[in-house]
Design an enzyme around this catalytic site. Structure first.
Site, PDB file in Angstrom:
ATOM      1  N   CYS A 333       0.835  -1.202   0.000  1.00 10.37           N
ATOM      2  CA  CYS A 333       0.000   0.000   0.000  1.00 10.37           C
ATOM      3  C   CYS A 333       0.873   1.257   0.000  1.00 10.37           C
ATOM      4  O   CYS A 333       1.537   1.542  -0.984  1.00 10.37           O
ATOM      5  CB  CYS A 333      -0.965  -0.043   1.179  1.00 10.37           C
ATOM      6  SG  CYS A 333      -2.383   1.064   0.998  1.00 10.37           S
ATOM      7  N   HIS A 430      -3.638  -5.670   1.084  1.00 11.38           N
ATOM      8  CA  HIS A 430      -3.353  -6.062   2.459  1.00 11.38           C
ATOM      9  C   HIS A 430      -3.820  -7.501   2.668  1.00 11.38           C
ATOM     10  O   HIS A 430      -4.775  -7.956   2.045  1.00 11.38           O
ATOM     11  CB  HIS A 430      -4.100  -5.164   3.449  1.00 11.38           C
ATOM     12  CG  HIS A 430      -3.628  -3.747   3.461  1.00 11.38           C
ATOM     13  ND1 HIS A 430      -2.429  -3.372   4.024  1.00 11.38           N
ATOM     14  CD2 HIS A 430      -4.203  -2.613   2.992  1.00 11.38           C
ATOM     15  CE1 HIS A 430      -2.291  -2.053   3.901  1.00 11.38           C
ATOM     16  NE2 HIS A 430      -3.342  -1.577   3.271  1.00 11.38           N
TER      17      HIS A 430
END
Length: 483
Positions: A333, A430
């Protein structure tokens, strides 16, 4: 409305989140339809709920312990710190803007309506709702308009049990002091207390329990010993990461810089659980270990600010040296965005820095955008052709030549980027290491023979052991009778 009990702490990090998760599993084991609820949470460790919004990761785990889908209503107000003075405000799963100091204090009474609406929805059809407070109810400077602790308890008429942490010391003073500070109306909501994280012979604490009751008039619901199962469950707060110490030398060292606004660090938990892997959390002021085979740049709530912090610590130079030694790097991310040549923030979404040079380890660029991507996804790893389940929580769009070698495929589009030599990788996903087959193949590519651990089963086993420990140490019948 469903019966409910609220667990508040004498301070932060006393173990409320894990206790509530364990008690959720206890109630489920007893055949109750139980649900978790936390009116207000402050954490960058967020999850995407099953109904598609953001909630605290702790409430996601508590829902798992209950055996029910997670919902935005289980954590209606989520604050995600992004600067020293302000946080992103999430209400019922959706971004509502920025909350700053005094402005948020003035806003809280307006949020009570959303909190009570969510509380009613969570309780609909449930036998029991276990509510978790935030921080301490004794912070009298925050009492006016409170929605997190006694403000909620008095408004919803929910009985309170106080949790004290004996491991940090001063638990007697913490409980008695809380009793002294609380105004009479709030004190009347407290039905008793319990002690958490006890080491040694619990019988030696009997006189102290009696003393606490004598000073406060509150009954004791028991003393929870230090339970090993807790270490196998995801931690909610980054303060837990700060306590990590290096253990015996393992086959693979994974180094993780502790960025100031680190987020979703439970991405690392499946790696920590692998017997051949040691995850080293590197605090500011310390160097990345030279023997690391993999450096993970984790998610962050403020990519640009944490990139500046990374440089201030000299980790950018150490990353280059790590790569020259043949090491691997994975950015997740915000960490993925840092790996590129440039990050542009023309609208100032993250702050005053509108354009910054990245680490240059991937040939990509990122442009921040106001619209936030929040979703659970099913994907396929293009590194090992293995299925992945994960989630995305990010702002920004990334492009560049290295995107031609994607990390994963999500539906009809690609995710992430991989360098030409395959040693630098980045993804917006994630939770990728929770996929057992992917994790084992990933580790094998780094020269480590991954075990046969099923991570999700290990979490379920830990919840089961936690529930057994709580059944053995607490007056569960007395606790549940409060509701």
């Amino acid at each position: 409305m469903a019966r409910a009990i609220m667990f508040q702490g004498t301070g932060s990090d006393v173990g409320k989140s894990v206790l509530v998760a364990g008690l959720c599993r206890v109630a489920r084991n007893r055949g109750l339809k139980v649900r978790p609820f936390k009116p207000q949470n402050m954490s960058n460790n967020a999850a995407v709920s099953d109904d598609g919004g953001e909630i605290g990761r702790a409430q996601w785990l508590q829902a798992l312990a209950c055996g029910v889908p997670s919902s935005v209503h289980m954590n209606p107000v989520l604050l995600k710190p992004q600067t020293d003075m302000g946080s992103q405000l999430i209400v019922q799963g959706q971004v509502r803007g920025e909350a700053r100091g005094r402005y948020y204090q003035e806003l809280k009474p307006q949020l009570m309506a959303a909190v009570m609406e969510s509380f009613a929805k969570v309780g609909d059809g449930a036998d029991l709702v276990l509510v978790e407070g935030a921080g301490s109810p004794a912070e009298i400077n925050l009492r006016a308009g409170d929605i997190a602790n006694m403000g909620f308890a008095t408004h919803a008429d929910v009985p309170v049990v106080l949790v004290g942490d004996i491991d940090r010391g001063g638990v007697i003073a913490s409980l008695v002091g809380t009793h002294t500070i609380l105004p009479q109306e709030d004190r009347a909501m407290v039905r008793g207390f319990l002690i958490n994280k006890f080491r040694g012979d619990i019988s030696l604490f009997d006189d102290s329990l009696a003393a606490i009751t004598r000073f406060t008039g509150w009954r004791s619901f028991g003393v929870v010993p230090w339970l090993k199962a807790v270490s196998r469950l995801p931690a909610e707060d980054s303060v837990v990461l700060e306590r990590a110490v290096r253990g015996d030398k393992k086959a693979l060292i994974v180094a993780v810089p502790m960025l100031p606004r680190i987020a979703n660090f439970d991405d690392l938990d499946p790696l920590k659980a692998e017997p051949a892997v040691e995850v080293v959390m590197v605090p500011p002021g310390s160097s990345l270990p030279a023997d690391a085979g993999l450096v993970v740049l984790p998610g962050t709530k403020s990519t640009i600010a944490d990139l500046l912090a990374l440089r201030e610590n000299g980790w950018d130079r150490e990353l280059v040296a790590h790569v020259k030694r043949g090491g691997h790097v994975l950015g997740i991310c915000g960490g993925f965005q840092m790996l590129g040549r440039r990050i542009s923030d023309p609208a100032g979404i993250e702050g005053n820095v509108r354009d910054i040079e990245g680490l240059g380890l991937l040939d990509i660029e990122t442009m921040t955008e106001p619209e936030k991507v929040v979703r659970n996804v099913e994907a396929v790893s293009l590194l090992h052709d293995e299925p992945l389940e994960g989630y995305e929580i990010h702002i920004g769009r990334t492009s560049g030549p290295d995107m031609a070698r994607p990390f994963a495929r999500i539906g009809d589009h690609d995710d992430g980027a991989v360098s030409p030599d395959g040693r630098i990788m980045g993804t917006y996903l994630h939770g990728v290491f929770s996929a057992d087959r992917f994790r084992h193949h990933f580790l094998r590519a780094l020269g480590v023979e991954g075990g046969q651990m099923n991570y999700r089963e290990s979490v379920e086993e830990a919840l089961g052991e936690l529930a057994e420990g709580l059944e053995a140490s607490l007056d569960i019948d007395g606790l549940f009778a409060l509701a």
